[in-house]
Design an enzyme around this catalytic site. Structure first.
Site, PDB file in Angstrom:
ATOM      1  N   ASP A 119       0.864  -1.308   0.158  1.00  0.00           N
ATOM      2  CA  ASP A 119      -0.118  -0.020  -0.020  1.00  0.00           C
ATOM      3  C   ASP A 119       0.831   1.403   0.168  1.00  0.00           C
ATOM      4  O   ASP A 119       0.727   2.125   0.820  1.00  0.00           O
ATOM      5  CB  ASP A 119      -0.855   0.131   1.253  1.00  0.00           C
ATOM      6  CG  ASP A 119      -1.897   1.150   1.141  1.00  0.00           C
ATOM      7  OD1 ASP A 119      -2.173   1.634   0.120  1.00  0.00           O
ATOM      8  OD2 ASP A 119      -2.472   1.420   2.428  1.00  0.00           O
ATOM      9  N   HIS A 162      -2.751   0.673  11.779  1.00  0.00           N
ATOM     10  CA  HIS A 162      -2.751  -0.709  11.383  1.00  0.00           C
ATOM     11  C   HIS A 162      -1.307  -0.910  11.212  1.00  0.00           C
ATOM     12  O   HIS A 162      -0.294  -0.075  11.054  1.00  0.00           O
ATOM     13  CB  HIS A 162      -3.439  -1.012  10.128  1.00  0.00           C
ATOM     14  CG  HIS A 162      -3.256  -0.049   8.933  1.00  0.00           C
ATOM     15  ND1 HIS A 162      -4.325   0.956   8.752  1.00  0.00           N
ATOM     16  CD2 HIS A 162      -2.219   0.096   8.072  1.00  0.00           C
ATOM     17  CE1 HIS A 162      -3.831   1.569   7.835  1.00  0.00           C
ATOM     18  NE2 HIS A 162      -2.658   1.368   7.367  1.00  0.00           N
ATOM     19  N   GLN A 230      -3.193  -5.523   6.292  1.00  0.00           N
ATOM     20  CA  GLN A 230      -2.916  -4.423   7.168  1.00  0.00           C
ATOM     21  C   GLN A 230      -3.793  -4.660   8.298  1.00  0.00           C
ATOM     22  O   GLN A 230      -4.964  -4.538   8.256  1.00  0.00           O
ATOM     23  CB  GLN A 230      -3.303  -2.988   6.477  1.00  0.00           C
ATOM     24  CG  GLN A 230      -2.269  -2.659   5.445  1.00  0.00           C
ATOM     25  CD  GLN A 230      -2.595  -1.646   4.674  1.00  0.00           C
ATOM     26  OE1 GLN A 230      -3.773  -1.743   3.995  1.00  0.00           O
ATOM     27  NE2 GLN A 230      -2.080  -0.637   4.500  1.00  0.00           N
ATOM     28  N   ARG A 260       2.653  12.889  10.373  1.00  0.00           N
ATOM     29  CA  ARG A 260       1.337  12.703   9.854  1.00  0.00           C
ATOM     30  C   ARG A 260       0.596  11.473  10.153  1.00  0.00           C
ATOM     31  O   ARG A 260       0.976  10.322  10.027  1.00  0.00           O
ATOM     32  CB  ARG A 260       1.602  12.614   8.116  1.00  0.00           C
ATOM     33  CG  ARG A 260       0.384  12.200   7.336  1.00  0.00           C
ATOM     34  CD  ARG A 260       0.762  11.910   5.725  1.00  0.00           C
ATOM     35  NE  ARG A 260      -0.371  11.858   5.041  1.00  0.00           N
ATOM     36  CZ  ARG A 260      -1.058  10.652   4.841  1.00  0.00           C
ATOM     37  NH1 ARG A 260      -0.674   9.559   5.539  1.00  0.00           N
ATOM     38  NH2 ARG A 260      -1.838  10.529   3.978  1.00  0.00           N
ATOM     39  N   ASP A 262      -1.417   8.970   9.846  1.00  0.00           N
ATOM     40  CA  ASP A 262      -2.171   8.258   8.922  1.00  0.00           C
ATOM     41  C   ASP A 262      -3.350   7.699   9.303  1.00  0.00           C
ATOM     42  O   ASP A 262      -3.486   6.684  10.531  1.00  0.00           O
ATOM     43  CB  ASP A 262      -1.194   7.198   8.327  1.00  0.00           C
ATOM     44  CG  ASP A 262      -1.784   6.569   7.083  1.00  0.00           C
ATOM     45  OD1 ASP A 262      -2.060   7.098   6.127  1.00  0.00           O
ATOM     46  OD2 ASP A 262      -2.334   5.348   7.250  1.00  0.00           O
ATOM     47  N   GLU A 304      -4.209  13.297   9.393  1.00  0.00           N
ATOM     48  CA  GLU A 304      -4.804  12.895   7.936  1.00  0.00           C
ATOM     49  C   GLU A 304      -6.134  12.231   8.118  1.00  0.00           C
ATOM     50  O   GLU A 304      -6.371  10.928   8.580  1.00  0.00           O
ATOM     51  CB  GLU A 304      -3.950  11.952   7.474  1.00  0.00           C
ATOM     52  CG  GLU A 304      -4.225  11.610   5.670  1.00  0.00           C
ATOM     53  CD  GLU A 304      -4.973  10.064   5.389  1.00  0.00           C
ATOM     54  OE1 GLU A 304      -5.393   9.978   4.283  1.00  0.00           O
ATOM     55  OE2 GLU A 304      -4.770   9.216   6.162  1.00  0.00           O
ATOM     56  N   HIS A 373      -1.071  11.809  -3.200  1.00  0.00           N
ATOM     57  CA  HIS A 373      -0.812  10.679  -3.511  1.00  0.00           C
ATOM     58  C   HIS A 373      -2.145   9.596  -3.652  1.00  0.00           C
ATOM     59  O   HIS A 373      -2.126   8.681  -4.183  1.00  0.00           O
ATOM     60  CB  HIS A 373       0.352   9.823  -2.682  1.00  0.00           C
ATOM     61  CG  HIS A 373      -0.166   9.525  -1.533  1.00  0.00           C
ATOM     62  ND1 HIS A 373      -0.671  10.619  -0.399  1.00  0.00           N
ATOM     63  CD2 HIS A 373      -0.622   8.383  -0.721  1.00  0.00           C
ATOM     64  CE1 HIS A 373      -1.150   9.878   0.530  1.00  0.00           C
ATOM     65  NE2 HIS A 373      -1.098   8.620   0.463  1.00  0.00           N
ATOM     66  N   ASP A 374      -3.202  10.023  -2.813  1.00  0.00           N
ATOM     67  CA  ASP A 374      -4.378   9.396  -2.820  1.00  0.00           C
ATOM     68  C   ASP A 374      -5.428   9.640  -4.232  1.00  0.00           C
ATOM     69  O   ASP A 374      -5.190  10.668  -4.816  1.00  0.00           O
ATOM     70  CB  ASP A 374      -4.976   9.371  -1.532  1.00  0.00           C
ATOM     71  CG  ASP A 374      -4.383   8.461  -0.682  1.00  0.00           C
ATOM     72  OD1 ASP A 374      -3.810   7.548  -1.015  1.00  0.00           O
ATOM     73  OD2 ASP A 374      -4.174   9.094   0.431  1.00  0.00           O
ATOM     74  N   ARG A 498      -4.022   4.135  -8.267  1.00  0.00           N
ATOM     75  CA  ARG A 498      -3.383   5.310  -7.540  1.00  0.00           C
ATOM     76  C   ARG A 498      -1.907   5.667  -8.251  1.00  0.00           C
ATOM     77  O   ARG A 498      -1.516   6.868  -8.271  1.00  0.00           O
ATOM     78  CB  ARG A 498      -3.474   5.490  -6.177  1.00  0.00           C
ATOM     79  CG  ARG A 498      -5.034   5.605  -5.745  1.00  0.00           C
ATOM     80  CD  ARG A 498      -4.905   5.493  -4.049  1.00  0.00           C
ATOM     81  NE  ARG A 498      -4.490   4.099  -3.582  1.00  0.00           N
ATOM     82  CZ  ARG A 498      -4.225   3.796  -2.237  1.00  0.00           C
ATOM     83  NH1 ARG A 498      -4.638   4.775  -1.366  1.00  0.00           N
ATOM     84  NH2 ARG A 498      -3.946   2.515  -2.123  1.00  0.00           N
TER      85      ARG A 498
HETATM   86  C1  GLC Z   1      -4.085   6.882   4.279  1.00  0.00           C
HETATM   87  C2  GLC Z   1      -3.029   6.989   2.991  1.00  0.00           C
HETATM   88  C3  GLC Z   1      -3.215   5.956   1.984  1.00  0.00           C
HETATM   89  C4  GLC Z   1      -3.442   4.670   2.713  1.00  0.00           C
HETATM   90  C5  GLC Z   1      -4.285   4.702   3.803  1.00  0.00           C
HETATM   91  C6  GLC Z   1      -3.967   3.219   4.665  1.00  0.00           C
HETATM   92  O1  GLC Z   1      -4.976   7.143   3.792  1.00  0.00           O
HETATM   93  O2  GLC Z   1      -2.942   8.218   2.536  1.00  0.00           O
HETATM   94  O3  GLC Z   1      -2.304   6.066   0.750  1.00  0.00           O
HETATM   95  O4  GLC Z   1      -3.659   3.718   1.587  1.00  0.00           O
HETATM   96  O5  GLC Z   1      -3.970   5.429   4.697  1.00  0.00           O
HETATM   97  O6  GLC Z   1      -2.836   3.258   5.264  1.00  0.00           O
END
Ligand code: GLC
Length: 625
Positions: A119, A162, A230, A260, A262, A304, A373-374, A498
Site C-alpha cells: 500500500d 494498522h 494491514q 502525519r 495516517d 490525515e 498521492h491518494d 493510484r
Molecule cells: C492513508 C494513506 C493511503 C493509505 C491509507 C491506509 O489514507 O494516505 O495511501 O492507503 O492511509 O494506510
C-alpha cells in the site's frame, strides 16, 4: 535555556501531564493513573536522550509557537525513492526545493514495510528501521540535520491504525502470545464481524472488500479496514498507546519535526457506528500530543482525516480539545470543491461548503492541497448540494464522469478508483495536469486549450497558496507531470490505479522546464515560483486568520476575504475559461478607491464600474499602501 534538563522536564510535565492524564482517563477509565505513570517514564527517557541540536530546535519553536502558520511555510510531498532514489539522494535535490521556497518536506512512507504489496509503504513492519533500499536510521538522522540547516522541516507518516501482518506484534500474536494477541481485534467466528459489518463502510471495496480477514495461524478473524495484510491495532489496549508514544519519541529524536497521523479517523471502534471520528480518537490524539510536548516541543502533528466537513474540525480541536490535538489537518473539503468548481464552472456549491466551516482554533493551520498521492473522493454532502439546487448523488456522479473523461465537454483524463456498485461511489485517480486537461490539450495540438490547462493548474495553486495554511505541493506538479501510462507495469502496482499519479520524478522534465519558460511545464514552474514569492511577502496570509467566503456576484468567481490586523485581503478566482467582469465596488467598498493587486503587482483604480478577471485568473487585493 531555562534551568537544568531536570527543571525543564518537571515544568513541562507539570504543565501537560494533567491533560495527558485527563484524556487517558476518558479512554482507559480506572487504569489511567497507571498508564500516565508509564507515559511519564517514556517521555522522561525521550527527553533525556534528546540530542542537543534538537533541544535547541525545541527552544526555537517555543519562541515561535506559530511557526507552522507563517506564510513563508511551503510544503512539498514526495516519495523518497521516486524523487531521489535514496534518503541520501534527497540531499542532492535541495536546490530544486529551495527554488520553490520549500520549508517543509513530507517524505512518503519510508519506514520498513512488509515485503510484496504494501500500500505504498502504509503497511509498516518495523517503525524503528528505514526501508532498506532507502538507507538506514543514521541516514534519516543525517538527512533531517541537513534539511534543518536549510530551514526545511521533515514530516514522516505515522501509520497508527494498522501494522503489516508481518510486524513483530502480529507475528507474536500468531504464535499464540496473549499479550500481543490483545494488540489486535480478533474474533473466533463470523458473529462479531457480521455485527460490525452492518454499519461499516468499505475503504477499498474493489481490491479489499470487507473489514475482516481470516488468518489461519491465528485461527481467527482479524480486523483489516484497508488491505488484508494491514491489521488494525486495538487502541483500547493501553499497551498499544505506550508503544506508539515510544515510536513517536524515537522518530522525534531522529529529527522528524512533523508526524502525519495516517488514517487517524479509524483508530477507535464502536459497534453500530462507521467506526470513524469517535470521541476517543480525539482524546487519544490529545494524550499523545501533550505527552510529546513534554519530550520534544518542536514536533507538530498533522491529522490525515479525510472525512466529511462536519467531522473535520474536531481534528484541530473543538470544545475541551481546542488547540490541544493536531496542529494541522488536511483541508479535504477545499480540495474537493476546487475540482467541483472547475468541472462545473460554478462556485456556488463551494461557497456553501466553505461558508459553513466554523473558525478553526487560531493556533492551528490547514494543510491545503490540490493533489496528493491518494485518489479524490467526492466528499460533498447531499445537504450542501441541495442548498444550491443540486442532487448530491447526481453531482458526485457528474464529477466522476467528468474527471474520468466520460462527460461531454470534459477536458480531464483520470481513472475511476474503487467503483462501489452498492453505493454508486466512484473515486478518481489522475495527476493534477492530466485532470486539469493538459494531456487532452497537448494531444489535440490546440494551443488555446493548452493555455487553459496551464491556467487551471495555476488557478488551483493560487487558491491553496492564498487560503492560509501550509500549501502542500505534490511532487511533479510543479512541472505539470501527466499521468504515468505505464503505472501498472511495476510489480505490485497493477491492482491499484493510484499509481497513475505517482510516477518517478522526471528530472529531465525539470531541466526542460527551467530551460524553456514558455513551454507548458516552464510556465507552470515559473508561475508557481511567482505565487510562492508573493505568498511569502504577504503577512495577511498568516494562518491564524480565516479565509471567509464573500457571496459572489457571478457564479464563475470565488471571492474570499481575510481580515488580518494589517487590513483586509480580498481574493477573486475565476473558475471559467471566460473573461468575467467583477463589479468594482465589491473591492472598493472594502479597500477604498485604489488597491494593490499583489499577483500582478499593479495598483488598480476602483472608481470604475467593473474589473476584468481573465480566464482562470486570480487577483489578490490589499489596500494601496
Ligand atoms: C492513508 C494513506 C493511503 C493509505 C491509507 C491506509 O489514507 O494516505 O495511501 O492507503 O492511509 O494506510
Amino acid at each position: 535555556m531555562s534551568g537544568s534538563p531536570g527543571t525543564t522536564f518537571r515544568l513541562r510535565w507539570e504543565r501537560f501531564g494533567p491533560e495527558v492524564e485527563a484524556s487517558l482517563r476518558a479512554v482507559y477509565g480506572g487504569r489511567a493513573g497507571e498508564v500516565a505513570e508509564r507515559v511519564r517514564s517514556i517521555v522522561a527517557h525521550a527527553h533525556e536522550e534528546r540530542p542537543e541540536d534538537l533541544r535547541i530546535l525545541d527552544e526555537r519553536r517555543l519562541l515561535s509557537p506559530d511557526w507552522l502558520q507563517d506564510p513563508r511555510q511551503v510544503g512539498y510531498v514526495a516519495y523518497a525513492d521516486r524523487f531521489a532514489g535514496t534518503l541520501a539522494g534527497i540531499g542532492e535535490h535541495l536546490d530544486h526545493l529551495d527554488g520553490l521556497g520549500v520549508t517543509y518536506l513530507h517524505l512518503m512512507p519510508l519506514l520498513k514495510p512488509r515485503p510484496g504489496p504494501n500500500d505504498g509503504g502504509y503497511a509498516v513492519m518495523d517503525y524503528r528501521a528505514v526501508r532498506e533500499d532507502l538507507g538506514t536510521m543514521d541516514d534519516l538522522r543525517a538527512l533531517t540535520a541537513r534539511l534543518r540547516e536549510r530551514g526545511i522541516s521533515l514530516e514522516v507518516d505515522l501509520v497508527l491504525n494498522h501494522v503489516a501482518a508481518e510486524h513483530d506484534w502480529a507475528r507474536r500474536a500468531r504464535a499464540g502470545d496473549p499479550r500481543y494477541r490483545s494488540y489486535f481485534h480478533t474474533h473466533p467466528d463470523r458473529t462479531g464481524p457480521d455485527a460490525w459489518e452492518a454499519t461499516l463502510p468499505e475503504v477499498f471495496p474493489d481490491f479489499a472488500p470487507g473489514n475482516f480477514t481470516f488468518d489461519d495461524e491465528l485461527g481467527a478473524w482479524v480486523w483489516t479496514t484497508f488491505n488484508s495484510w494491514q491489521w488494525d491495532v486495538d487502541w483500547s489496549n493501553p499497551d498499544v498507546f505506550c508503544e506508539y508514544l515510544d515510536i513517536i519519541c524515537h522518530l522525534a529524536n531522529a529529527g522528524v519535526e512533523v508526524l502525519r497521523l495516517d488514517a487517524i479517523a479509524f483508530i477507535w471502534k464502536r459497534l453500530g457506528t462507521t467506526c470513524q471520528n469517535q470521541p476517543e480518537v480525539h482524546h487519544l490524539t490529545r494524550a499523545l500530543r501533550q505527552a510529546v510536548r513534554v519530550a520534544a516541543p518542536a514536533v507538530a502533528f498533522k491529522a490525515e482525516a479525510i472525512v466529511g466537513p462536519d467531522d473535520l474540525l474536531p481534528y484541530l480541536g473543538v470544545g475541551e480539545h481546542h488547540g490541544k490535538v493536531s496542529d494541522m489537518a488536511y483541508h479535504n473539503a477545499l480540495m474537493v470543491q476546487l475540482w467541483s468548481a472547475l468541472a462545473s464552472r460554478d462556485t456556488r456549491l463551494t461557497e456553501v461548503a466553505l461558508g459553513r466551516f466554523a473558525p478553526k482554533p487560531t493556533t492551528t493551520t490547514w494543510g491545503t492541497y490540490v493533489r496528493c498521492h491518494d485518489d479524490i473522493g467526492w466528499a460533498i454532502t447531499d445537504a450542501d448540494a441541495a442548498a444550491v439546487g443540486l442532487d448530491g448523488h447526481t453531482h458526485r456522479a457528474f464529477l466522476s464522469d467528468f474527471y474520468a473523461g466520460l462527460a461531454p465537454g470534459s477536458f480531464a483524463r483520470g481513472l475511476v478508483f474503487q467503483h462501489n456498485p452498492a453505493t454508486g461511489d466512484r473515486r478518481i485517480s489522475g495527476s493534477l495536469a492530466s485532470l486539469a486537461g493538459l494531456g487532452t490539450a497537448l494531444d489535440a495540438g490546440d494551443a488555446g486549450r493548452v493555455a487553459d490547462a496551464v491556467a487551471r493548474v495555476l488557478l488551483l495553486h493560487a487558491v491553496i497558496l492564498g487560503f492560509g495554511g501550509v500549501p502542500l505541493l505534490y511532487m511533479g506538479d510543479e512541472v505539470a507531470t501527466l499521468n504515468d501510462d505505464r503505472w501498472a507495469e511495476e510489480e505490485g502496482h497493477a491492482g491499484d490505479n493510484r499509481w497513475v499519479h505517482r510516477p518517478r520524478m522526471d528530472w529531465d522534465a525539470v531541466a526542460a522546464a527551467e530551460a524553456d519558460p514558455a513551454s507548458p511545464s516552464g510556465q507552470v514552474l515559473a508561475g508557481l515560483r511567482h505565487l510562492v514569492a508573493v505568498r511569502r511577502s504577504t503577512p495577511h496570509l498568516h494562518a491564524s486568520v480565516e479565509s471567509r467566503v464573500v457571496p459572489s456576484p457571478d457564479r464563475r468567481l470565488l471571492v474570499l476575504r481575510r481580515d488580518h490586523p494589517l487590513g483586509p485581503l480580498l481574493q477573486v478566482h475565476n473558475f471559467s475559461e471566460d473573461e468575467v467582469w467583477l463589479p468594482a465596488h465589491l473591492v472598493g467598498d472594502v479597500l477604498g478607491p485604489t488597491a494593490s493587486e499583489l499577483l500582478g503587482g499593479h495598483r488598480w483604480n476602483l472608481a470604475t464600474d467593473a474589473l476584468p478577471v481573465r480566464p482562470y485568473g486570480s487577483l489578490w487585493f490589499v489596500a494601496a499602501g
